[in-house]
Design a protein around this motif. Structure first.
Motif, PDB file in Angstrom:
ATOM      1  N   LYS A   4     -86.981 -38.962   6.485  1.00  0.00           N
ATOM      2  CA  LYS A   4     -87.125 -38.246   5.215  1.00  0.00           C
ATOM      3  C   LYS A   4     -86.462 -36.865   5.291  1.00  0.00           C
ATOM      4  CE  LYS A   4     -91.259 -37.523   3.246  1.00  0.00           C
ATOM      5  NZ  LYS A   4     -92.738 -37.717   3.241  1.00  0.00           N
ATOM      6  N   LEU A   5     -86.693 -36.206   6.389  1.00  0.00           N
ATOM      7  CA  LEU A   5     -86.093 -34.883   6.576  1.00  0.00           C
ATOM      8  C   LEU A   5     -84.567 -34.976   6.623  1.00  0.00           C
ATOM      9  CD1 LEU A   5     -88.217 -32.819   9.127  1.00  0.00           C
ATOM     10  CD2 LEU A   5     -87.509 -32.116   6.855  1.00  0.00           C
TER      11      LEU A   5
ATOM     12  N   VAL B 149     -79.288 -33.970   3.896  1.00  0.00           N
ATOM     13  CA  VAL B 149     -78.097 -34.455   3.192  1.00  0.00           C
ATOM     14  C   VAL B 149     -78.132 -34.013   1.735  1.00  0.00           C
ATOM     15  CG1 VAL B 149     -76.886 -36.532   2.392  1.00  0.00           C
ATOM     16  CG2 VAL B 149     -77.802 -36.446   4.718  1.00  0.00           C
ATOM     17  N   LYS B 150     -79.318 -34.143   1.130  1.00  0.00           N
ATOM     18  CA  LYS B 150     -79.473 -33.784  -0.282  1.00  0.00           C
ATOM     19  C   LYS B 150     -79.181 -32.300  -0.496  1.00  0.00           C
ATOM     20  CE  LYS B 150     -83.073 -32.801  -3.474  1.00  0.00           C
ATOM     21  NZ  LYS B 150     -84.518 -32.579  -3.489  1.00  0.00           N
TER      22      LYS B 150
ATOM     23  N   ARG C 138     -72.993 -27.893  -2.056  1.00  0.00           N
ATOM     24  CA  ARG C 138     -71.592 -28.101  -2.420  1.00  0.00           C
ATOM     25  C   ARG C 138     -71.397 -28.105  -3.934  1.00  0.00           C
ATOM     26  NH1 ARG C 138     -68.744 -29.912   2.180  1.00  0.00           N
ATOM     27  NH2 ARG C 138     -70.289 -30.338   3.798  1.00  0.00           N
ATOM     28  N   GLN C 139     -72.330 -28.793  -4.600  1.00  0.00           N
ATOM     29  CA  GLN C 139     -72.252 -28.843  -6.064  1.00  0.00           C
ATOM     30  C   GLN C 139     -72.331 -27.436  -6.638  1.00  0.00           C
ATOM     31  OE1 GLN C 139     -75.498 -31.332  -7.201  1.00  0.00           O
ATOM     32  NE2 GLN C 139     -74.341 -33.243  -6.998  1.00  0.00           N
TER      33      GLN C 139
ATOM     34  N   GLU D 287     -80.105 -22.364   2.792  1.00  0.00           N
ATOM     35  CA  GLU D 287     -81.234 -21.794   3.536  1.00  0.00           C
ATOM     36  C   GLU D 287     -82.280 -22.866   3.775  1.00  0.00           C
ATOM     37  OE1 GLU D 287     -81.029 -17.104   2.192  1.00  0.00           O
ATOM     38  OE2 GLU D 287     -82.425 -18.468   1.190  1.00  0.00           O
ATOM     39  N   ARG D 288     -82.586 -23.605   2.731  1.00  0.00           N
ATOM     40  CA  ARG D 288     -83.559 -24.694   2.877  1.00  0.00           C
ATOM     41  C   ARG D 288     -83.067 -25.747   3.857  1.00  0.00           C
ATOM     42  NH1 ARG D 288     -86.436 -25.349  -2.735  1.00  0.00           N
ATOM     43  NH2 ARG D 288     -86.646 -23.137  -3.190  1.00  0.00           N
ATOM     44  N   LYS D 289     -81.781 -26.006   3.787  1.00  0.00           N
ATOM     45  CA  LYS D 289     -81.214 -27.004   4.684  1.00  0.00           C
ATOM     46  C   LYS D 289     -81.418 -26.573   6.145  1.00  0.00           C
ATOM     47  CE  LYS D 289     -76.823 -28.759   6.152  1.00  0.00           C
ATOM     48  NZ  LYS D 289     -75.377 -28.551   6.072  1.00  0.00           N
ATOM     49  N   THR D 290     -81.219 -25.287   6.406  1.00  0.00           N
ATOM     50  CA  THR D 290     -81.396 -24.784   7.771  1.00  0.00           C
ATOM     51  C   THR D 290     -82.827 -24.988   8.250  1.00  0.00           C
ATOM     52  OG1 THR D 290     -79.783 -23.100   7.220  1.00  0.00           O
ATOM     53  CG2 THR D 290     -81.010 -22.782   9.261  1.00  0.00           C
ATOM     54  N   VAL D 291     -83.791 -24.676   7.378  1.00  0.00           N
ATOM     55  CA  VAL D 291     -85.199 -24.862   7.740  1.00  0.00           C
ATOM     56  C   VAL D 291     -85.478 -26.337   8.032  1.00  0.00           C
ATOM     57  CG1 VAL D 291     -87.581 -24.697   6.950  1.00  0.00           C
ATOM     58  CG2 VAL D 291     -85.966 -22.877   6.408  1.00  0.00           C
ATOM     59  N   ALA D 292     -84.963 -27.195   7.156  1.00  0.00           N
ATOM     60  CA  ALA D 292     -85.174 -28.633   7.341  1.00  0.00           C
ATOM     61  C   ALA D 292     -84.555 -29.108   8.655  1.00  0.00           C
ATOM     62  CB  ALA D 292     -84.580 -29.401   6.162  1.00  0.00           C
ATOM     63  N   GLN D 293     -83.378 -28.561   8.972  1.00  0.00           N
ATOM     64  CA  GLN D 293     -82.704 -28.970  10.217  1.00  0.00           C
ATOM     65  C   GLN D 293     -83.494 -28.546  11.444  1.00  0.00           C
ATOM     66  OE1 GLN D 293     -78.818 -27.369   9.407  1.00  0.00           O
ATOM     67  NE2 GLN D 293     -77.862 -29.390   9.617  1.00  0.00           N
TER      68      GLN D 293
END
Lengths: 92, 252
Positions: free
Chosen positions: B64-65, B70-71, B77-78, B93-99
């Motif tokens: 899920k993460l 990816v989302k 990008r969009q 920023e959110r992507k970094t936390v998720a990663q």
């Protein structure tokens, strides 16, 4: 001497290693006593290496009891404080 | 040596003693011991199965993460292509936390994976020991006097009991570990749901403003794309095109 590493099985250790293991154990107790986690980790690794390198892995056909049971490899320092005390949890 | 030999002994001895109900008749003691071992082996199997289930649950969380990463990347990008650097930044920023969460989760899953392998190997060893005990108990029954038999029984049963206690302990530790991971994941989810980490840790399911705005932009550009396509088709198409166009609009 038969040594068990909790979670990893039993090993038959040559008698001359028993002395070495006991010495490392005493130093590990001292390290835990003085709150020296890094020192404990190093000694703990040495103890496990000694058993795994010199010890002969016992298979399932042997029903022998262990003379010594070492805690699991991933023991936390807090757990070590309870386990590595002068007399063990209960002196034999 | 007293200290070293005493380590872990309470944990093991209390578990072992529960396995052997001494009877006057050695034959009975042996049969009971064996029956108890087989019974406990079922618990061991169930314990390992529970660890596997917990691991699978964590793997699902990890998947899920991964999708979330990816989302968020796509959203960034969009947003960037729309000239919305502020939204792109927030998404990244959110992507970094998720990663970061994903990495620690994957490390733990790998750890569990190797623990599970070790547990299975030890279970196999235990099964062999129980089998050895079964053979041995017939030999003891046949060859030893009652007094001698008691000693032999204790030795053999303690050997099996130690293996079993060890495996039980290992399963317990693995379960505690997954429990901790689950508790942590659950706590983070609750905080997210409550909006506590509004800016950086809210990785929730598309309910916040940024997700909405990004979603709108997504639909917006999708509409633009379709319009552009239609225009192109209209430019080169024949007489049937208007009807087709109408049908597509209703379906969309």
């Amino acid at each position: 001497m038969i040594v068990r590493i909790a979670g990893e099985g039993q090993f038959r250790l040559p008698d001359e290693d028993a002395e070495r293991l006991n010495e490392l154990d005493n130093r590990a107790v001292a390290a835990v006593d003085s709150g020296d986690e890094a020192g404990f980790r190093e000694l703990w690794r040495e103890m496990l290496d000694l058993v795994k390198t010199d010890g002969q892995d016992l298979d399932g056909d042997d029903l022998a009891e262990s003379d010594v049971i070492l805690p699991p490899r991933d023991i936390s320092f807090a757990e070590a404080k309870a386990e590595f005390t002068g007399e063990g949890l209960i002196p034999d | 040596m007293a200290g070293l030999a005493g380590r872990m002994s309470t944990v093991f001895k209390s578990k072992i003693s529960r396995m052997l109900d001494k009877s006057e008749d050695p034959g009975e003691t042996l049969d009971y011991g064996y029956q108890k071992q087989v019974e406990l082996l079922q618990n061991v199997k169930k314990g390992i199965a529970d660890v596997v289930t917990s691991k699978k649950r964590l793997q699902m969380q990890s998947t899920k993460l991964e999708q979330q990463v990816v989302k968020l990347d796509t959203q960034a990008r969009q947003a960037m292509s729309q000239g919305r650097e502020d939204l792109a930044r927030a998404a990244l920023e959110r992507k970094t936390v998720a990663q970061t969460e994903l990495q620690s989760l994957d490390t733990q899953i790998n750890e569990l994976e190797s623990q599970q392998e070790q547990l299975s190997a030890n279970e196999k060893k235990l099964r062999t020991k129980i089998e050895t005990f079964r053979t041995k108990k017939e030999v003891i029954k046949a060859q030893y006097s009652a007094a001698e038999a008691q000693v032999k029984i204790s030795e053999a049963a303690n050997g099996v009991g130690e293996e079993m206690a060890d495996l039980g302990l290992a399963i317990q530790r693995a379960e505690d570990k997954t429990e901790n991971m689950r508790a942590r994941a659950g706590a983070v989810e609750e905080l997210e749901a409550a909006g506590t980490f509004d800016d950086i840790t809210q990785l929730g399911a598309g309910q916040d403003d940024i997700d909405r705005e990004l979603a709108q932009m997504g639909t917006g550009s999708q509409v633009d794309d379709e319009l552009a396509k239609m225009k192109a088709e209209l430019g080169s198409g024949g007489g049937e095109t208007p009807q087709l166009e109408q049908g597509q609009k209703e379906g969309a």
